[in-house]
Design a protein around this motif. Structure first.
Motif, PDB file in Angstrom:
ATOM      1  N   ALA B  23      57.328 115.931  37.565  1.00 23.65           N
ATOM      2  CA  ALA B  23      56.266 115.617  38.514  1.00 23.65           C
ATOM      3  C   ALA B  23      56.406 114.225  39.111  1.00 23.65           C
ATOM      4  O   ALA B  23      55.721 113.892  40.078  1.00 23.65           O
ATOM      5  CB  ALA B  23      54.901 115.743  37.829  1.00 23.65           C
ATOM      6  N   THR B  24      57.275 113.397  38.527  1.00 25.96           N
ATOM      7  CA  THR B  24      57.376 112.023  39.021  1.00 25.96           C
ATOM      8  C   THR B  24      58.761 111.720  39.579  1.00 25.96           C
ATOM      9  O   THR B  24      59.142 110.571  39.737  1.00 25.96           O
ATOM     10  CB  THR B  24      57.044 111.019  37.888  1.00 25.96           C
ATOM     11  OG1 THR B  24      57.785 111.377  36.725  1.00 25.96           O
ATOM     12  CG2 THR B  24      55.557 111.042  37.561  1.00 25.96           C
ATOM     13  N   GLU B 254      62.396 107.439  22.961  1.00 27.93           N
ATOM     14  CA  GLU B 254      61.856 106.811  24.165  1.00 27.93           C
ATOM     15  C   GLU B 254      60.880 107.733  24.903  1.00 27.93           C
ATOM     16  O   GLU B 254      60.046 107.272  25.669  1.00 27.93           O
ATOM     17  CB  GLU B 254      62.983 106.384  25.111  1.00 27.93           C
ATOM     18  CG  GLU B 254      63.813 105.208  24.603  1.00 27.93           C
ATOM     19  CD  GLU B 254      63.001 103.921  24.394  1.00 27.93           C
ATOM     20  OE1 GLU B 254      61.972 103.729  25.088  1.00 27.93           O
ATOM     21  OE2 GLU B 254      63.396 103.113  23.533  1.00 27.93           O
ATOM     22  N   ILE B 255      61.013 109.048  24.694  1.00 32.47           N
ATOM     23  CA  ILE B 255      60.065 109.970  25.335  1.00 32.47           C
ATOM     24  C   ILE B 255      58.659 109.675  24.822  1.00 32.47           C
ATOM     25  O   ILE B 255      57.694 109.642  25.579  1.00 32.47           O
ATOM     26  CB  ILE B 255      60.466 111.443  25.081  1.00 32.47           C
ATOM     27  CG1 ILE B 255      61.745 111.750  25.867  1.00 32.47           C
ATOM     28  CG2 ILE B 255      59.333 112.402  25.483  1.00 32.47           C
ATOM     29  CD1 ILE B 255      62.130 113.202  25.959  1.00 32.47           C
ATOM     30  N   ASN B 261      53.010 104.583  26.946  1.00 29.54           N
ATOM     31  CA  ASN B 261      52.804 103.658  28.053  1.00 29.54           C
ATOM     32  C   ASN B 261      52.343 104.367  29.319  1.00 29.54           C
ATOM     33  O   ASN B 261      52.423 103.811  30.414  1.00 29.54           O
ATOM     34  CB  ASN B 261      54.095 102.876  28.297  1.00 29.54           C
ATOM     35  CG  ASN B 261      54.320 101.864  27.191  1.00 29.54           C
ATOM     36  OD1 ASN B 261      53.672 100.827  27.154  1.00 29.54           O
ATOM     37  ND2 ASN B 261      55.196 102.184  26.243  1.00 29.54           N
ATOM     38  N   CYS B 262      51.876 105.604  29.147  1.00 33.76           N
ATOM     39  CA  CYS B 262      51.347 106.387  30.269  1.00 33.76           C
ATOM     40  C   CYS B 262      52.347 106.539  31.404  1.00 33.76           C
ATOM     41  O   CYS B 262      51.985 106.461  32.580  1.00 33.76           O
ATOM     42  CB  CYS B 262      50.048 105.781  30.797  1.00 33.76           C
ATOM     43  SG  CYS B 262      48.797 105.708  29.546  1.00 33.76           S
ATOM     44  N   GLN B 263      53.609 106.702  31.053  1.00 42.10           N
ATOM     45  CA  GLN B 263      54.625 106.944  32.071  1.00 42.10           C
ATOM     46  C   GLN B 263      55.435 108.169  31.660  1.00 42.10           C
ATOM     47  O   GLN B 263      55.426 108.578  30.509  1.00 42.10           O
ATOM     48  CB  GLN B 263      55.566 105.743  32.176  1.00 42.10           C
ATOM     49  CG  GLN B 263      54.886 104.521  32.750  1.00 42.10           C
ATOM     50  CD  GLN B 263      55.887 103.413  33.064  1.00 42.10           C
ATOM     51  OE1 GLN B 263      57.094 103.610  32.993  1.00 42.10           O
ATOM     52  NE2 GLN B 263      55.358 102.260  33.404  1.00 42.10           N
ATOM     53  N   TRP B 268      59.902 105.455  32.853  1.00 40.11           N
ATOM     54  CA  TRP B 268      59.995 104.457  31.784  1.00 40.11           C
ATOM     55  C   TRP B 268      61.429 103.965  31.605  1.00 40.11           C
ATOM     56  O   TRP B 268      61.697 102.783  31.527  1.00 40.11           O
ATOM     57  CB  TRP B 268      59.446 105.085  30.501  1.00 40.11           C
ATOM     58  CG  TRP B 268      59.550 104.285  29.250  1.00 40.11           C
ATOM     59  CD1 TRP B 268      60.333 104.581  28.167  1.00 40.11           C
ATOM     60  CD2 TRP B 268      58.842 103.090  28.917  1.00 40.11           C
ATOM     61  NE1 TRP B 268      60.153 103.646  27.187  1.00 40.11           N
ATOM     62  CE2 TRP B 268      59.234 102.713  27.617  1.00 40.11           C
ATOM     63  CE3 TRP B 268      57.898 102.296  29.587  1.00 40.11           C
ATOM     64  CZ2 TRP B 268      58.732 101.588  26.965  1.00 40.11           C
ATOM     65  CZ3 TRP B 268      57.401 101.171  28.944  1.00 40.11           C
ATOM     66  CH2 TRP B 268      57.824 100.830  27.653  1.00 40.11           C
ATOM     67  N   LYS B 269      62.381 104.888  31.518  1.00 40.48           N
ATOM     68  CA  LYS B 269      63.801 104.521  31.342  1.00 40.48           C
ATOM     69  C   LYS B 269      64.631 105.320  32.338  1.00 40.48           C
ATOM     70  O   LYS B 269      65.333 106.268  31.963  1.00 40.48           O
ATOM     71  CB  LYS B 269      64.268 104.861  29.913  1.00 40.48           C
ATOM     72  CG  LYS B 269      63.662 104.026  28.813  1.00 40.48           C
ATOM     73  CD  LYS B 269      64.426 102.751  28.585  1.00 40.48           C
ATOM     74  CE  LYS B 269      63.645 101.917  27.642  1.00 40.48           C
ATOM     75  NZ  LYS B 269      63.680 100.617  27.424  1.00 40.48           N
TER      76      LYS B 269
END
Ligand code: SF4
Ligand code: SF4
Ligand code: SF4
Ligand code: SF4
Lengths: 291, 294
Positions: B23-24, B254-255, B261-263, B268-269
């Motif tokens: 979605a992003t 990292e997921i 972190n709401c990303q 994020w990475k």
């Protein structure tokens, strides 16, 4: 061993995949290892999977049925009252064609149409909703599986029957269906205590809040197990503290645990140290229930 | 319009994290969170809602004690064990009431009224890459399939109004009526599975449903390195059954960090192997390159 209690413990989680099955199967196995009379009930009737981890000889297989009304169109006067009484649109009523019929998949077995008919045109027949299977593991352990047939409107009657099949004197662990809808409620309603399994993540906390809110409405005591501890953050712990909800146990994130689980094996068998942890878990719950 | 549904069988496979990433990646995206029983995607996408509506799921019986004579007749009629004497007073359990209305019809003093239960809600809002429709089903409600329909209808309407092409549907777990509501009429389905015996089993059950509805389906194996031998079992099975495995994602803590972190992981990475693999999967699925008509 411990005083053979007949405590009923539900193990639940807002969502599948948080480790609920890991907890219920291992708690069960740890207890039966110590000679406690214990029954594991797989209440996730839409997708039962306990038997992948634990299986035994099937002792009894009970069908669970509901009553489906049958309308005799010879006797029916086509007055339409039953059609008006049915709050689920489960009756097709076409008076001009002299056609009337119950749509079985929509019927909730509420009995309103039978009450409505003054002409004795409605009788009831049984329809199978699912089965409850009791499996014998050893002299003190049984597994009861609720399995709903595909496409039934609700698994709730099957779940209730499975819970009813538990011997009153036995300690029982209910592996609850995920979510907070009727199947979850039907399961936790009959439990003395609910163990919620979550992950220390944003999603985990959000799901946990919904479950706790529902349990508070039902006035059910609960406690929380954090699974995959170490991944994620402290938010869940802070929230538990602020809301005075007991943290029962932490299970660390560990690739070895993930592998054991993925192959359908039991943690308490592969890593005997966990045997003690799960026995302690029962003691913690017993104390909380007594309070 | 390109409606792509993300499914998983049982929860916990990383379906929502993956949906958030999809979605992003592009702008002008419409997202429909159909996991109405335990919605989570809004925690990452953080939409600013411009709609907030009630959803009526049925009704519940309520006794008017001014006229009730405590005769107990309604108790005998209720087949859902929702009515009982509680401290010698006839009482209805709101949670057990199925809303059949029979008690209300037979009460001699007309003391039972049916009240619509409208505690479920649905929302629509703007998020950084587009628009999002989501919902929250109230505890003890059963009609999740209907609420899914409402969410999907509104997402479609939004697509027509904006002229945007892609709708991403985060589907509910399981194989029940809500899942069926979330896949009917979609163009493609992505099943996110994980290498566990139960994940494999669930994947096959979901595939049966998507096949029944003739939805083109591909598979992503998430956390494939947690059990490589089950992963290859899944892959081989898919090859034999002509189901494209469009990607394999390694377990990546990292997921979880992205989520906290709401990303999404791709925000994020963006340079990580995980993100590159997810973007590659998305581009493939979006453009149909991998998909064989089944
Ligand atoms: S039993 Fe209830 S739900 Fe079924 S047909 Fe009769 S009125 Fe309708
Ligand atoms: S109430 Fe009885 S007589 Fe009237 S339409 Fe229904 S079945 Fe026929
Ligand atoms: S049937 Fe009506 S009057 Fe009688 S107990 Fe029930 S609500 Fe009260
Ligand atoms: S509406 Fe039906 S389910 Fe609800 S209390 Fe009345 S008889 Fe029972």
């Amino acid at each position: 061993m411990t005083d053979h209690s007949n405590l009923k413990i539900a193990v639940a989680s807002g969502k599948g995949g948080t480790g609920k099955t890991l907890v219920s199967t291992n708690l069960f196995w740890a207890l039966q290892n110590t000679g406690t009379q214990v029954t594991l009930v797989d209440c996730d009737a839409e997708e039962p999977n306990m038997a992948e981890f634990i299986s035994g000889e099937v002792l009894v297989r009970l069908p669970v049925t509901q009553n489906i009304p049958v309308i005799d169109s010879e006797i029916c006067t086509f007055c339409g009252k039953c059609f008006n009484y049915c709050n689920y649109n489960a009756i097709v009523y076409l008076p001009s064609n002299h056609f009337i019929k119950v749509v079985e998949d929509l019927c909730h077995d509420c009995g309103a149409c039978t009450v409505a008919c003054r002409f004795g045109a409605i009788s009831e027949k049984e329809k199978q909703l699912g089965t409850v299977k009791t499996m014998f593991l050893n002299s003190n352990a049984e597994l009861i599986e609720a399995r709903a047939d595909v496409g039934v409107y609700s698994p709730v009657p099957v779940i209730k029957k499975a819970i009813h099949s538990v011997n009153d004197r036995s300690l029982a662990i209910f592996d609850s269906p995920p979510g907070i809808s009727c199947p979850f409620i039907a399961t936790v309603e009959s439990a003395d205590f609910v163990v919620l399994v979550t992950e220390p993540t944003t999603f985990g906390l959000n799901d946990l809040k919904l479950s706790v809110e529902t349990l508070q409405q039902l006035k059910k005591p609960c406690g929380v197990i954090v699974n995959r501890a170490g991944l994620g953050n402290r938010e869940v712990y802070d929230w538990l503290k602020a809301n005075k909800i007991p943290l029962l146990l932490e299970i660390p994130f560990d690739r070895e645990i993930a592998r054991i689980y993925s192959e359908g094996l039991l943690l308490v068998e592969e890593k005997p140290a966990y045997q003690l942890l799960f026995r302690e878990l029962l003691k913690t719950i017993e104390k909380l229930v007594k309070r | 319009m390109n409606e792509i549904v993300i499914l998983s069988g049982k929860g916990g496979t990383g379906k929502t994290s993956l949906s958030a990433a999809f979605a992003t990646i592009n702008n002008n995206t419409i997202v429909a969170d159909c996991d109405v029983d335990a919605a989570n995607l809004h925690l990452i996408l953080q939409p600013v809602n411009y709609y907030d509506r009630n959803f009526t799921t049925g009704s519940k019986a309520l006794i008017n004690y001014d006229t009730c004579t405590n005769c107990g007749l309604c108790i005998d009629y209720c087949r859902f064990d929702a009515i009982s004497f509680h401290r010698e007073k006839v009482t209805i359990s709101e949670i057990s009431c199925d809303g059949c209305k029979l008690c209300s019809r037979i009460c001699p003093s007309h003391s039972i009224q049916m009240i619509p239960s409208d505690k479920s809600r649905w929302y629509a809002g703007n998020y950084r890459n587009g628009k999002m429709v989501h919902a929250r089903l109230a505890p003890g409600e059963e009609n999740s399939g209907k609420l899914v329909n409402v969410v999907r209808e509104h997402a479609k309407k939004t697509a027509q109004e904006t002229g945007w092409e892609t709708i991403i549907i985060d589907g509910p777990p399981g194989i029940g009526c809500a899942v069926i509501s979330s896949i009917t009429g979609t163009n493609k389905a992505i099943i996110v599975t994980e290498p566990t015996n139960s994940g494999f089993h669930d994947m096959k059950r979901v595939l049966e449903i998507t096949a029944n509805f003739k939805v083109k389906t591909v598979v992503v194996i998430n956390k494939y390195d947690l059990n490589e031998s089950i992963s290859s079992k899944i892959e081989n099975w898919c090859v034999e059954n002509n189901i494209p495995v469009v990607g394999k994602i390694a377990f990546d803590p990292e997921i979880v960090m992205a989520m906290i972190n709401c990303q999404s992981i791709t925000e994020w990475k963006p340079e990580s192997e995980t993100s590159k693999e997810i973007i590659r999967i998305w581009n493939q699925v979006k453009t149909d390159k991998c998909i064989i008509q089944r």
